[in-house]
Design an enzyme around this catalytic site. Structure first.
Site, PDB file in Angstrom:
ATOM      1  N   LYS A  94       0.884  -1.232  -0.059  1.00  0.00           N
ATOM      2  CA  LYS A  94       0.046   0.039  -0.001  1.00  0.00           C
ATOM      3  C   LYS A  94       1.107   1.332   0.070  1.00  0.00           C
ATOM      4  O   LYS A  94       1.840   1.396   0.524  1.00  0.00           O
ATOM      5  CB  LYS A  94      -0.903   0.054   1.238  1.00  0.00           C
ATOM      6  CG  LYS A  94      -1.967   0.763   1.094  1.00  0.00           C
ATOM      7  CD  LYS A  94      -3.191   0.262   0.592  1.00  0.00           C
ATOM      8  CE  LYS A  94      -4.573   1.058   0.407  1.00  0.00           C
ATOM      9  NZ  LYS A  94      -5.691  -0.003  -0.232  1.00  0.00           N
ATOM     10  N   GLY A 191     -24.845   3.134   2.988  1.00  0.00           N
ATOM     11  CA  GLY A 191     -24.001   3.783   1.962  1.00  0.00           C
ATOM     12  C   GLY A 191     -24.642   3.287   0.499  1.00  0.00           C
ATOM     13  O   GLY A 191     -24.269   2.001   0.318  1.00  0.00           O
ATOM     14  N   GLY A 193     -23.256   3.933  -2.502  1.00  0.00           N
ATOM     15  CA  GLY A 193     -22.082   5.010  -3.507  1.00  0.00           C
ATOM     16  C   GLY A 193     -21.999   3.797  -4.646  1.00  0.00           C
ATOM     17  O   GLY A 193     -22.985   3.144  -4.987  1.00  0.00           O
ATOM     18  N   HIS A 194     -20.589   4.036  -4.768  1.00  0.00           N
ATOM     19  CA  HIS A 194     -20.430   2.810  -6.122  1.00  0.00           C
ATOM     20  C   HIS A 194     -20.750   1.451  -5.852  1.00  0.00           C
ATOM     21  O   HIS A 194     -21.666   0.842  -6.682  1.00  0.00           O
ATOM     22  CB  HIS A 194     -18.783   3.012  -6.239  1.00  0.00           C
ATOM     23  CG  HIS A 194     -18.545   4.300  -7.025  1.00  0.00           C
ATOM     24  ND1 HIS A 194     -18.171   5.343  -6.255  1.00  0.00           N
ATOM     25  CD2 HIS A 194     -18.491   4.652  -8.266  1.00  0.00           C
ATOM     26  CE1 HIS A 194     -17.820   6.574  -6.964  1.00  0.00           C
ATOM     27  NE2 HIS A 194     -18.094   5.875  -8.336  1.00  0.00           N
ATOM     28  N   VAL A 195     -20.162   0.774  -4.675  1.00  0.00           N
ATOM     29  CA  VAL A 195     -20.574  -0.569  -4.435  1.00  0.00           C
ATOM     30  C   VAL A 195     -22.189  -0.702  -3.897  1.00  0.00           C
ATOM     31  O   VAL A 195     -22.849  -1.444  -4.342  1.00  0.00           O
ATOM     32  CB  VAL A 195     -19.663  -1.223  -3.414  1.00  0.00           C
ATOM     33  CG1 VAL A 195     -19.961  -2.672  -3.104  1.00  0.00           C
ATOM     34  CG2 VAL A 195     -18.227  -1.009  -3.722  1.00  0.00           C
ATOM     35  N   TYR A 197     -24.746   0.851  -4.406  1.00  0.00           N
ATOM     36  CA  TYR A 197     -25.982   1.077  -5.615  1.00  0.00           C
ATOM     37  C   TYR A 197     -25.808  -0.387  -6.319  1.00  0.00           C
ATOM     38  O   TYR A 197     -27.078  -0.754  -6.502  1.00  0.00           O
ATOM     39  CB  TYR A 197     -25.557   2.215  -6.561  1.00  0.00           C
ATOM     40  CG  TYR A 197     -26.382   2.154  -7.753  1.00  0.00           C
ATOM     41  CD1 TYR A 197     -27.552   2.771  -7.628  1.00  0.00           C
ATOM     42  CD2 TYR A 197     -25.848   1.522  -8.988  1.00  0.00           C
ATOM     43  CE1 TYR A 197     -28.215   2.648  -8.878  1.00  0.00           C
ATOM     44  CE2 TYR A 197     -26.601   1.315  -9.950  1.00  0.00           C
ATOM     45  CZ  TYR A 197     -28.041   1.978  -9.916  1.00  0.00           C
ATOM     46  OH  TYR A 197     -28.595   2.021 -11.203  1.00  0.00           O
TER      47      TYR A 197
HETATM   48  P1  NAD Z   1     -18.316   5.426  -2.323  1.00  0.00           P
HETATM   49  O1  NAD Z   1     -17.487   6.944  -1.706  1.00  0.00           O
HETATM   50  O2  NAD Z   1     -18.804   5.556  -3.799  1.00  0.00           O
HETATM   51  O3  NAD Z   1     -19.557   5.336  -1.280  1.00  0.00           O
HETATM   52  C1  NAD Z   1     -19.739   5.729  -0.244  1.00  0.00           C
HETATM   53  C2  NAD Z   1     -21.075   5.888   0.174  1.00  0.00           C
HETATM   54  O4  NAD Z   1     -21.447   5.978   1.458  1.00  0.00           O
HETATM   55  C3  NAD Z   1     -21.428   7.642  -0.168  1.00  0.00           C
HETATM   56  O5  NAD Z   1     -22.479   7.632  -1.113  1.00  0.00           O
HETATM   57  C4  NAD Z   1     -21.429   8.528   0.868  1.00  0.00           C
HETATM   58  O6  NAD Z   1     -22.265   9.565   0.846  1.00  0.00           O
HETATM   59  C5  NAD Z   1     -22.033   7.291   1.964  1.00  0.00           C
HETATM   60  N1  NAD Z   1     -21.795   7.779   3.281  1.00  0.00           N
HETATM   61  C6  NAD Z   1     -20.979   8.161   3.924  1.00  0.00           C
HETATM   62  N2  NAD Z   1     -21.063   8.477   5.300  1.00  0.00           N
HETATM   63  C7  NAD Z   1     -22.121   7.661   5.422  1.00  0.00           C
HETATM   64  C8  NAD Z   1     -22.924   7.360   6.622  1.00  0.00           C
HETATM   65  N3  NAD Z   1     -22.700   7.768   7.931  1.00  0.00           N
HETATM   66  N4  NAD Z   1     -24.210   6.677   6.650  1.00  0.00           N
HETATM   67  C9  NAD Z   1     -24.716   6.293   5.245  1.00  0.00           C
HETATM   68  N5  NAD Z   1     -23.991   6.513   4.198  1.00  0.00           N
HETATM   69  C10 NAD Z   1     -22.940   7.239   4.308  1.00  0.00           C
HETATM   70  O7  NAD Z   1     -17.395   4.345  -1.967  1.00  0.00           O
HETATM   71  P2  NAD Z   1     -17.454   3.079  -2.492  1.00  0.00           P
HETATM   72  O8  NAD Z   1     -16.453   2.792  -3.755  1.00  0.00           O
HETATM   73  O9  NAD Z   1     -18.932   2.454  -2.718  1.00  0.00           O
HETATM   74  O10 NAD Z   1     -17.054   1.873  -1.364  1.00  0.00           O
HETATM   75  C11 NAD Z   1     -17.679   1.760  -0.281  1.00  0.00           C
HETATM   76  C12 NAD Z   1     -16.918   1.027   0.964  1.00  0.00           C
HETATM   77  O11 NAD Z   1     -16.425  -0.200   0.162  1.00  0.00           O
HETATM   78  C13 NAD Z   1     -15.708   1.837   1.133  1.00  0.00           C
HETATM   79  O12 NAD Z   1     -15.371   1.384   2.656  1.00  0.00           O
HETATM   80  C14 NAD Z   1     -14.498   1.297   0.119  1.00  0.00           C
HETATM   81  O13 NAD Z   1     -13.175   1.483   0.745  1.00  0.00           O
HETATM   82  C15 NAD Z   1     -14.987  -0.321   0.226  1.00  0.00           C
HETATM   83  N6  NAD Z   1     -14.544  -0.827  -0.824  1.00  0.00           N
HETATM   84  C16 NAD Z   1     -14.893  -0.340  -2.092  1.00  0.00           C
HETATM   85  C17 NAD Z   1     -14.354  -1.249  -3.415  1.00  0.00           C
HETATM   86  C18 NAD Z   1     -14.686  -0.588  -4.528  1.00  0.00           C
HETATM   87  O14 NAD Z   1     -14.603  -1.568  -5.564  1.00  0.00           O
HETATM   88  N7  NAD Z   1     -15.400   0.657  -4.788  1.00  0.00           N
HETATM   89  C19 NAD Z   1     -13.689  -2.372  -3.127  1.00  0.00           C
HETATM   90  C20 NAD Z   1     -13.304  -2.903  -1.726  1.00  0.00           C
HETATM   91  C21 NAD Z   1     -13.838  -1.796  -0.806  1.00  0.00           C
END
Ligand code: NAD
Length: 370
Positions: A94, A191, A193-195, A197
């Site tokens: 990392k 949450g 967001g990306h995942v 949804y």
């Molecule tokens: P993202 O930033 O797209 O989505 C996170 C969402 O959580 C956002 O929409 C944000 O508004 C919301 N949020 C923030 N605080 C909140 C709260 N207190 N209550 C409810 N919602 C809240 O991130 P992501 O890419 O969807 O990733 C989500 C998690 O998964 C992160 O912890 C990330 O490290 C982990 N992760 C993501 C991936 C990936 O492929 N994107 C892979 C492994 C791990």
């Protein structure tokens, strides 16, 4: 730019770097500085026995160098376990870049980071993480080939991460309810967001009822509109009465403050480092809640990246991704058989796989082969 390891360039007053490395078996920590761009970075390589260390670049305005080093050490070790458990040919690494994202020259900063990565000769491959984007990786790519997650290549890994979380949920359902069937189950997604949804989309498609929250109202509205999700406040989502609570927002959400108010049978989500402390795994266990350890549940994004950085075929990516179900089942099996929390079983399985697949490290740079 300087790359240094050792006590003469220690971490600014914190505990000795080499002692901290040996405490968790880190192979290498390299510190970099580029006065022209203002770049200050740390690359931690935890383990390269299964292949080059893979792990994203986190850009954060760390208050101290010690905090940055702690993050790099902890996250790189987590990547070793994630890769070993997922069956991908990589070790754990990392990097952290200490900067205030509002006041940086991103092209210059990430080119400097690219030179830092290049100087490690392929022992470390980087990608995106919190605070960095595929566009930033384009600048890294100008200086090194040891980078993935570019905008021009395989694209957003989030749907793959969501699919892996779905497989983890299904394995947990078999463990707890005796069937993987999602029809009629209720899942609370924290949450959207990306995942989150994509997870809502997939679970809705499989017949589950979704309860969701997001501090961003537009994102919550979208899953309500598209998947009929019931939206609740961010402060109450973890205590919704559901089959599955899926943390998909932030780490550290499972703690002595929140675990007593959970009303779910299973916790399985995408967020990294969901347990505030390792001991919180036992707390979940005592409450009779099946916890799907995060680094196994959320490995889909890493597996997906193997198309780009290890030349994997789509079929191989898909079968490895689907295999999260089997790994998670093995975690619950070991936890039950040994009477240990699933969080401990997951680390044990990762270590066992590491030991079983490990070849002696010759110290020579390793290629990313499948
Ligand atoms: P993202 O930033 O797209 O989505 C996170 C969402 O959580 C956002 O929409 C944000 O508004 C919301 N949020 C923030 N605080 C909140 C709260 N207190 N209550 C409810 N919602 C809240 O991130 P992501 O890419 O969807 O990733 C989500 C998690 O998964 C992160 O912890 C990330 O490290 C982990 N992760 C993501 C991936 C990936 O492929 N994107 C892979 C492994 C791990």
């Amino acid at each position: 730019m300087a790359s240094t390891v050792g006590p003469e360039h220690h971490n600014g007053g914190g505990p000795d770097v080499l002692a901290r490395m040996s405490a968790h078996d880190h192979e290498q920590v390299a510190f970099f500085s580029d006065p022209v761009s203002g770049y200050r970075g740390i690359v931690a390589i935890h383990n390269t026995r299964l292949g080059p260390a893979l792990g994203g670049t986190r850009l954060w305005s760390y208050l101290t160098e010690d905090a940055a080093l702690t993050d790099a050490l902890r996250l790189s070790e987590g990547m070793t376990y994630k890769a070993a458990a997922a069956g991908v040919p990589f070790g754990g690494g990392k990097s952290v870049v200490i900067a205030d994202s509002r006041h940086v020259d991103r092209p210059a900063l990430f080119r400097a980071h690219g030179r830092a990565v290049e100087s490690l000769g392929g022992r470390y491959i980087t990608s995106v993480d919190i605070g960095t984007s595929p566009d930033d990786m384009r600048y890294v790519r100008e200086e090194t080939t040891h980078v993935g997650g570019l905008p021009t290549t395989v694209g957003d890994p989030s749907p793959a991460t969501a699919r892996g979380v779905q497989r983890a949920i299904e394995a947990a359902l078999v463990h707890v309810r005796g069937s993987a069937d999602l029809a009629g189950r209720t899942v609370a997604i924290q949450g959207c967001g990306h995942v989150g949804y994509h997870l809502a989309r997939m679970l809705h498609g499989a017949g589950a009822r979704i309860i969701a929250s997001d501090t961003n109202a537009d994102r919550a509205d979208r899953v309500a509109r598209e998947f009929g999700a019931e939206i609740v406040g961010s402060e109450s989502i973890h205590s919704a009465q559901v089959d599955v609570f899926a943390p998909c927002a932030f780490g550290g959400g499972l703690s002595p403050a929140t675990i007593p108010s959970l009303r779910c049978a299973i916790v399985a989500g995408a967020a990294n480092n969901q347990l505030l402390d390792e001991a919180d795994g036992a707390l979940l266990e005592r409450r009779g809640i099946a916890y799907a350890p995060d680094f196994i549940a959320n490995a889909g994004g890493l597996i997906y990246l193997c198309q780009e950085v290890a030349g994997w075929s789509t079929e191989r990516v898909t079968s490895t991704l689907e295999g999260i179900f089997d790994t998670m089942s093995a975690v619950f099996g070991m936890a039950s058989a040994r009477g240990i929390p699933s969080s401990e079983a997951a680390v044990q399985i990762a270590r066992d796989r590491l030991a079983a697949r490990a070849v002696p490290n010759t110290g020579a740079p390793l290629a990313a082969t499948a």
